[in-house]
Design a protein around this motif. Sequence first.
Motif, PDB file in Angstrom:
ATOM      1  N   SER A  51      27.625  30.409  33.322  1.00 34.51           N
ATOM      2  CA  SER A  51      26.196  30.523  33.010  1.00 34.51           C
ATOM      3  C   SER A  51      25.836  31.971  32.737  1.00 34.51           C
ATOM      4  CB  SER A  51      25.356  30.005  34.178  1.00 34.51           C
ATOM      5  OG  SER A  51      25.606  28.633  34.393  1.00 34.51           O
ATOM      6  N   HIS A  52      24.966  32.164  31.775  1.00 36.75           N
ATOM      7  CA  HIS A  52      24.550  33.502  31.369  1.00 36.75           C
ATOM      8  C   HIS A  52      23.065  33.500  31.071  1.00 36.75           C
ATOM      9  CE1 HIS A  52      28.791  34.538  30.893  1.00 36.75           C
ATOM     10  NE2 HIS A  52      28.905  33.301  30.433  1.00 36.75           N
ATOM     11  N   GLU A  65      31.571  23.710  24.899  1.00 42.15           N
ATOM     12  CA  GLU A  65      30.268  23.083  24.720  1.00 42.15           C
ATOM     13  C   GLU A  65      29.240  24.123  25.134  1.00 42.15           C
ATOM     14  OE1 GLU A  65      28.966  20.215  23.396  1.00 42.15           O
ATOM     15  OE2 GLU A  65      31.004  20.159  22.644  1.00 42.15           O
ATOM     16  N   VAL A  66      28.200  24.276  24.331  1.00 43.97           N
ATOM     17  CA  VAL A  66      27.190  25.301  24.578  1.00 43.97           C
ATOM     18  C   VAL A  66      25.840  24.628  24.764  1.00 43.97           C
ATOM     19  CG1 VAL A  66      26.048  27.343  23.646  1.00 43.97           C
ATOM     20  CG2 VAL A  66      28.471  26.917  23.128  1.00 43.97           C
ATOM     21  N   ASN A  67      25.177  24.966  25.855  1.00 43.25           N
ATOM     22  CA  ASN A  67      23.820  24.478  26.102  1.00 43.25           C
ATOM     23  C   ASN A  67      22.909  25.703  26.157  1.00 43.25           C
ATOM     24  OD1 ASN A  67      21.667  22.788  26.703  1.00 43.25           O
ATOM     25  ND2 ASN A  67      22.078  22.842  28.899  1.00 43.25           N
ATOM     26  N   MET A  68      21.922  25.757  25.254  1.00 44.80           N
ATOM     27  CA  MET A  68      21.015  26.909  25.164  1.00 44.80           C
ATOM     28  C   MET A  68      19.595  26.435  25.472  1.00 44.80           C
ATOM     29  SD  MET A  68      20.505  29.619  22.002  1.00 44.80           S
ATOM     30  CE  MET A  68      20.706  28.388  20.759  1.00 44.80           C
ATOM     31  N   LEU A 123      28.075  27.541  29.267  1.00 47.86           N
ATOM     32  CA  LEU A 123      29.295  27.259  28.516  1.00 47.86           C
ATOM     33  C   LEU A 123      30.181  26.358  29.350  1.00 47.86           C
ATOM     34  CD1 LEU A 123      30.133  30.923  27.445  1.00 47.86           C
ATOM     35  CD2 LEU A 123      28.681  29.272  26.276  1.00 47.86           C
ATOM     36  N   SER A 124      30.697  25.303  28.726  1.00 46.15           N
ATOM     37  CA  SER A 124      31.649  24.406  29.388  1.00 46.15           C
ATOM     38  C   SER A 124      32.922  24.397  28.557  1.00 46.15           C
ATOM     39  CB  SER A 124      31.085  22.984  29.477  1.00 46.15           C
ATOM     40  OG  SER A 124      29.887  22.977  30.225  1.00 46.15           O
ATOM     41  N   ALA A 125      34.034  24.788  29.189  1.00 44.73           N
ATOM     42  CA  ALA A 125      35.310  24.854  28.476  1.00 44.73           C
ATOM     43  C   ALA A 125      35.974  23.486  28.470  1.00 44.73           C
ATOM     44  CB  ALA A 125      36.222  25.880  29.133  1.00 44.73           C
ATOM     45  N   ARG A 126      36.363  23.034  27.267  1.00 43.80           N
ATOM     46  CA  ARG A 126      37.091  21.772  27.132  1.00 43.80           C
ATOM     47  C   ARG A 126      38.585  21.972  27.316  1.00 43.80           C
ATOM     48  NH1 ARG A 126      34.353  18.627  22.076  1.00 43.80           N
ATOM     49  NH2 ARG A 126      32.672  17.697  23.291  1.00 43.80           N
TER      50      ARG A 126
END
Length: 162
Positions: free
Chosen positions: A110-111, A9-12, A31-34
């Motif tokens: 987080s980046h 899951e990507v949050n921008m 980024l959240s890894a499922r």
Amino acid sequence: MVSRLRPLEVNMVFEDRSYKLGDVIDIDLELSARRDVVIREGRVDLTCQEDYEQTVTIPVTRSGSGPGPGSPAITVTGNKQATSNHNESYPHSSDVFLSETRLRSGATSSHNVKLEIGPDLPRHISDPTCSVRQVSWSLVATFDVAQTRDVAESQPIKVAFV
């Protein structure tokens, strides 16, 4: 095993304002890894989409016989205008910020990416054969994830170039 769910899951998040050529866009990506994943590459592209009409001159040559028997052949040479519509999308500016990274299921990463907008105008703005009708921009974060399809997140952004 290939899962149908997105492995990430990507949050921008970035400031919602108008940017100019040469500006820097400060982007926070989470980024959240499922599931367990290996990210071969993570990149952010500022994508430019141009909707334009192009008019070109095409040389035309017509040959035929004269008005009567034994008349010499006639060749007429000229030009004609041909117009075509185009819709083109391409990366204007890019930054690769992640490579060969492993994330465990449930982990977040987080980046902060600082993407500099290149100084170049969109490709067809200064082309005298083109009449640009619309230019739109979007930020696209793309992740090449091993053993599954790429994951991408796209958001519109305002970029002024005049």
